[in-house]
Scaffold this motif. Structure first.
Motif, mmCIF file in Angstrom:
data_model
loop_
_atom_site.group_PDB
_atom_site.id
_atom_site.type_symbol
_atom_site.label_atom_id
_atom_site.label_comp_id
_atom_site.label_asym_id
_atom_site.label_seq_id
_atom_site.Cartn_x
_atom_site.Cartn_y
_atom_site.Cartn_z
ATOM 1 N N GLU A 210 0.838 -1.192 0.000
ATOM 2 C CA GLU A 210 0.000 0.000 0.000
ATOM 3 C C GLU A 210 0.877 1.247 0.000
ATOM 4 O O GLU A 210 2.007 1.226 0.506
ATOM 5 N N GLY B 296 3.502 -0.730 4.004
ATOM 6 C CA GLY B 296 3.399 0.602 3.428
ATOM 7 C C GLY B 296 4.684 0.956 2.691
ATOM 8 O O GLY B 296 5.748 1.042 3.312
ATOM 9 N N THR C 85 6.366 3.168 5.418
ATOM 10 C CA THR C 85 5.556 3.805 6.457
ATOM 11 C C THR C 85 6.269 3.703 7.802
ATOM 12 O O THR C 85 6.713 2.625 8.179
ATOM 13 N N SER D 143 0.120 -6.292 5.471
ATOM 14 C CA SER D 143 0.220 -4.991 4.805
ATOM 15 C C SER D 143 1.583 -4.354 5.026
ATOM 16 O O SER D 143 2.074 -4.289 6.164
ATOM 17 N N THR E 193 4.729 -3.871 8.271
ATOM 18 C CA THR E 193 5.858 -3.309 7.518
ATOM 19 C C THR E 193 7.196 -3.778 8.069
ATOM 20 O O THR E 193 8.029 -4.347 7.341
ATOM 21 N N GLY F 4 -2.225 4.663 1.690
ATOM 22 C CA GLY F 4 -2.768 3.309 1.712
ATOM 23 C C GLY F 4 -3.701 3.045 0.544
ATOM 24 O O GLY F 4 -3.794 3.826 -0.412
ATOM 25 N N ALA G 16 2.751 4.389 0.979
ATOM 26 C CA ALA G 16 3.321 4.596 2.312
ATOM 27 C C ALA G 16 2.568 5.624 3.146
ATOM 28 O O ALA G 16 2.652 5.604 4.381
ATOM 29 N N PHE H 19 -3.591 -0.763 8.177
ATOM 30 C CA PHE H 19 -2.689 -0.170 7.205
ATOM 31 C C PHE H 19 -1.234 -0.267 7.659
ATOM 32 O O PHE H 19 -0.872 0.177 8.755
ATOM 33 N N ALA H 20 -0.398 -0.900 6.829
ATOM 34 C CA ALA H 20 1.057 -0.994 7.031
ATOM 35 C C ALA H 20 1.436 -1.710 8.319
ATOM 36 O O ALA H 20 2.563 -1.568 8.810
#
Length: 401
Positions: free
Chosen positions: A36, A74, A401, A72, A377, A41, A38, A373-374
């Motif tokens: 996604e 980022g 991210t 996920s 990572t 997203g 960074a 989200f992220a």
């Protein structure tokens, strides 16, 4: 063990179509890494209003449906540092899955040749609106445009005289069907690679999937030279078979009969509606008479079936030999014991989601929640062998991210 355990999928995609293919692969056991942007997203994360329904807070079913069970990361692939991480991920992946248009694949260095340069054995899968060839190969689209409208479903489901055109029955309707097609193509490509060592480029489009869904009607139309036209709402399904159509119950619900051999099932239906004498009625006592007197049989069935509720008929028809079904809405399916028995609805974190339709060895898949989200990572970068100094440098550069 699931069929795709040990398979790693690198997903660079947004919205519903291609991510839903990743969700199916995750259901089948694959490790799906969702790339996604960074900062922003997947734009799907911002989708709160769908039709008349609005979701506040998390979890958001608009995200969970197509992203359950993934991880996920980022990553800004427009930056050289981010692109370097992407290529390193691709070196260790079995599948590269993308929804990006040709111009953006070229811009970001993620087209077939770019990814195959770092991993010659990777299966490269792309979902598009209109297919990889032709004058519109570079155009974007959504399930409403490419699947529903252009491929024939919208016109074919809208009765003559309707004011306007009927909309898709649910959000991401064509996206989800097309995503399942794409997942199946990827699985076939992985089998080919296993047998021959040769990777494939897999293409599925919303337009092609929409045409496939309309394939029977399209073949008839092209053969007979006329479009498929649905009957007006409320018309009985068949003009020659009283046991193939929809009937309203006393509480305003409906049930569907689809008994393609009415003569075989007529007497049993008559017994189940407490009208056994109709089986010997000379208007209906043979298959030929039933065909000839379909309108009269339909009239009688409508009168009888309108005397009880759908729940009452469902209990009565539990032993009915011929195929029938209650007409259920998207909330009622949650109380259907057959759906529950087959685990077609499963928990995924705080939500219940529909499982993808394929089961292996009579086992339902395990559905994990969609990632925040992220959220993975650092975990994924550490798996790649990056140390914390490098990860911090990537963060400082805005690449992750």
């Amino acid at each position: 063990m699931m069929p795709l355990d040990g398979i790693r999928v690198l997903e660079v995609a947004m919205y519903g179509f291609v991510p839903s293919a990743g969700a199916v692969l995750a259901d089948w056991g694959a490790d799906v890494i969702k790339i996604e942007h960074a900062v922003t997203g997947d734009p799907q994360r911002g989708l709160r209003q769908t039709g008349t329904m609005r979701v506040e807070g998390d979890p958001n079913p608009n995200v969970e449906h197509a992203n359950r069970g993934k991880r996920s990361l980022g990553l800004d692939i427009s930056r050289p540092e981010g692109k370097e991480v992407l290529y390193e991920l691709a070196r260790h992946a079995d599948v590269f899955l993308t929804s990006f248009l040709p111009g953006h694949r070229d811009k970001f260095g993620i087209d077939v040749d770019d990814i195959r340069t770092v991993n010659p054995r990777i299966v490269y899968a792309r979902g598009s609106a209109f297919g990889p060839r032709g004058p519109e190969a570079g155009k974007g689209g959504y399930d409403m445009t490419a699947f529903w409208a252009r491929a024939g479903t919208a016109a074919s489901i809208t009765p003559e005289g309707t004011d306007g055109i009927i909309n898709p029955p649910s959000p991401a309707y064509g996206d989800t069907i097309s995503g399942t097609n794409l997942a199946g193509g990827i699985a076939a490509a992985l089998l080919k690679r296993e047998r021959t060592g040769e990777p494939s480029v897999v293409d599925v489009s919303l337009l092609g999937s929409g045409l496939w869904a309309m394939g029977h009607a399209t073949a008839l139309s092209l053969h007979l030279g006329k479009p498929w036209i649905p009957p007006p709402v409320g018309t009985h399904g068949s003009v020659t078979n009283p046991l193939s159509g929809l009937y309203e119950t006393s509480d305003g619900h409906h049930l569907a009969f689809v008994m393609m051999q009415p003569g075989k099932f007529w007497a049993d239906v008559c017994r189940h509606i407490d009208r056994p004498e109709l089986a010997d009625d000379p208007r209906f006592d043979t298959a030929e008479h039933l065909v000839a007197n379909t309108a009269e049989a339909v009239k009688i069935l409508r009168e009888v079936l309108a005397t009880r509720t759908l729940a009452e008929w469902s209990r009565s028809f539990a032993t009915l030999a011929g195929p029938w079904a209650p007409v259920q809405d998207s909330l009622q399916v949650g109380d259907d014991p057959q759906i529950r028995a087959n685990e077609y609805l499963l928990p995924a974190g705080e939500l219940e989601l529909v499982a993808s339709p394929v089961q292996f060895d009579v086992q339902a898949p395990h559905l994990g929640p969609a990632p925040e989200f992220a959220a993975q990572t650092e975990e994924i970068l550490l798996e790649l062998g990056l140390d914390w100094d490098r990860i911090i440098a990537l963060k400082a550069a805005g690449a992750v991210t």
